[in-house]
Scaffold this motif. Structure first.
Motif, mmCIF file in Angstrom:
data_model
loop_
_atom_site.group_PDB
_atom_site.id
_atom_site.type_symbol
_atom_site.label_atom_id
_atom_site.label_comp_id
_atom_site.label_asym_id
_atom_site.label_seq_id
_atom_site.Cartn_x
_atom_site.Cartn_y
_atom_site.Cartn_z
ATOM 1 N N ILE A 157 4.303 9.260 -11.142
ATOM 2 C CA ILE A 157 4.285 7.875 -11.619
ATOM 3 C C ILE A 157 4.405 7.864 -13.146
ATOM 4 O O ILE A 157 5.235 7.145 -13.708
ATOM 5 C CB ILE A 157 2.991 7.150 -11.160
ATOM 6 C CG1 ILE A 157 2.985 6.965 -9.647
ATOM 7 C CG2 ILE A 157 2.860 5.795 -11.872
ATOM 8 C CD1 ILE A 157 1.639 6.541 -9.078
ATOM 9 N N ALA A 158 3.592 8.661 -13.815
ATOM 10 C CA ALA A 158 3.604 8.706 -15.281
ATOM 11 C C ALA A 158 4.950 9.166 -15.828
ATOM 12 O O ALA A 158 5.421 8.668 -16.842
ATOM 13 C CB ALA A 158 2.485 9.629 -15.773
ATOM 14 N N GLN A 159 5.572 10.094 -15.123
ATOM 15 C CA GLN A 159 6.839 10.652 -15.590
ATOM 16 C C GLN A 159 7.999 9.663 -15.459
ATOM 17 O O GLN A 159 8.896 9.647 -16.286
ATOM 18 C CB GLN A 159 7.144 11.925 -14.797
ATOM 19 C CG GLN A 159 8.377 12.665 -15.270
ATOM 20 C CD GLN A 159 8.610 13.938 -14.458
ATOM 21 O OE1 GLN A 159 7.843 14.292 -13.577
ATOM 22 N NE2 GLN A 159 9.685 14.629 -14.770
ATOM 23 N N HIS A 160 8.003 8.840 -14.398
ATOM 24 C CA HIS A 160 9.190 8.035 -14.096
ATOM 25 C C HIS A 160 9.003 6.526 -14.207
ATOM 26 O O HIS A 160 9.987 5.813 -14.402
ATOM 27 C CB HIS A 160 9.677 8.347 -12.672
ATOM 28 C CG HIS A 160 10.179 9.740 -12.525
ATOM 29 N ND1 HIS A 160 11.378 10.172 -13.040
ATOM 30 C CD2 HIS A 160 9.625 10.832 -11.934
ATOM 31 C CE1 HIS A 160 11.557 11.443 -12.775
ATOM 32 N NE2 HIS A 160 10.498 11.874 -12.088
ATOM 33 N N MET A 161 7.788 6.028 -14.057
ATOM 34 C CA MET A 161 7.612 4.581 -13.991
ATOM 35 C C MET A 161 8.051 3.871 -15.270
ATOM 36 O O MET A 161 8.666 2.830 -15.212
ATOM 37 C CB MET A 161 6.169 4.235 -13.674
ATOM 38 C CG MET A 161 5.961 2.762 -13.406
ATOM 39 S SD MET A 161 4.338 2.512 -12.664
ATOM 40 C CE MET A 161 4.494 0.826 -12.165
ATOM 41 N N TYR A 162 7.736 4.464 -16.415
ATOM 42 C CA TYR A 162 8.031 3.807 -17.685
ATOM 43 C C TYR A 162 9.202 4.440 -18.421
ATOM 44 O O TYR A 162 9.463 4.102 -19.563
ATOM 45 C CB TYR A 162 6.778 3.821 -18.566
ATOM 46 C CG TYR A 162 5.599 3.190 -17.877
ATOM 47 C CD1 TYR A 162 5.557 1.817 -17.649
ATOM 48 C CD2 TYR A 162 4.544 3.972 -17.411
ATOM 49 C CE1 TYR A 162 4.486 1.231 -16.998
ATOM 50 C CE2 TYR A 162 3.469 3.391 -16.759
ATOM 51 C CZ TYR A 162 3.445 2.026 -16.554
ATOM 52 O OH TYR A 162 2.398 1.451 -15.897
#
Length: 105
Positions: A99-104
């Motif tokens: 999530i941290a790698q791709h969400m933003y």
């Protein structure tokens, strides 16, 4: 966002925009139930997540189209594009790292 159940009529629409976690599961799959609970806990912690669940037992044609050969399988989509995937139960921290790698990004 709540966790949404998908089928062949709405799956493509549900993964089309934003960051989406797609959980491919089977009706009688015990590890799938464990992973489902992990996703529920993450969703409670990060309530704006888009999580879509697809029952591969009820939607075998979609499972085949998306190359699902084992459950649970989780796909991570960003604006409709597959950015990461994992076969088997993922631990909560591993899910959060994706999530941290791709969400933003």
């Amino acid at each position: 966002m709540a966790i949404q159940n998908a089928d062949k009529t709405n799956f493509k629409e549900l993964i089309r925009e934003d960051f989406v976690i797609a959980d491919f599961y089977g009706t009688t799959c015990v590890p799938c139930k464990l992973f489902s609970k992990i996703l529920e806990d993450i969703e409670a912690e990060i309530p704006f997540l888009n999580i879509v669940k697809l029952n591969t037992t009820d939607n075998p044609e979609l499972a085949e189209e998306y190359g699902i050969t084992a459950v649970p399988t989780v796909h991570f989509y960003k604006d409709g594009q597959l950015v990461a995937s994992h076969v088997g139960v993922m631990q909560p921290q591993a899910v959060k790292e994706v999530i941290a790698q791709h969400m933003y990004a």
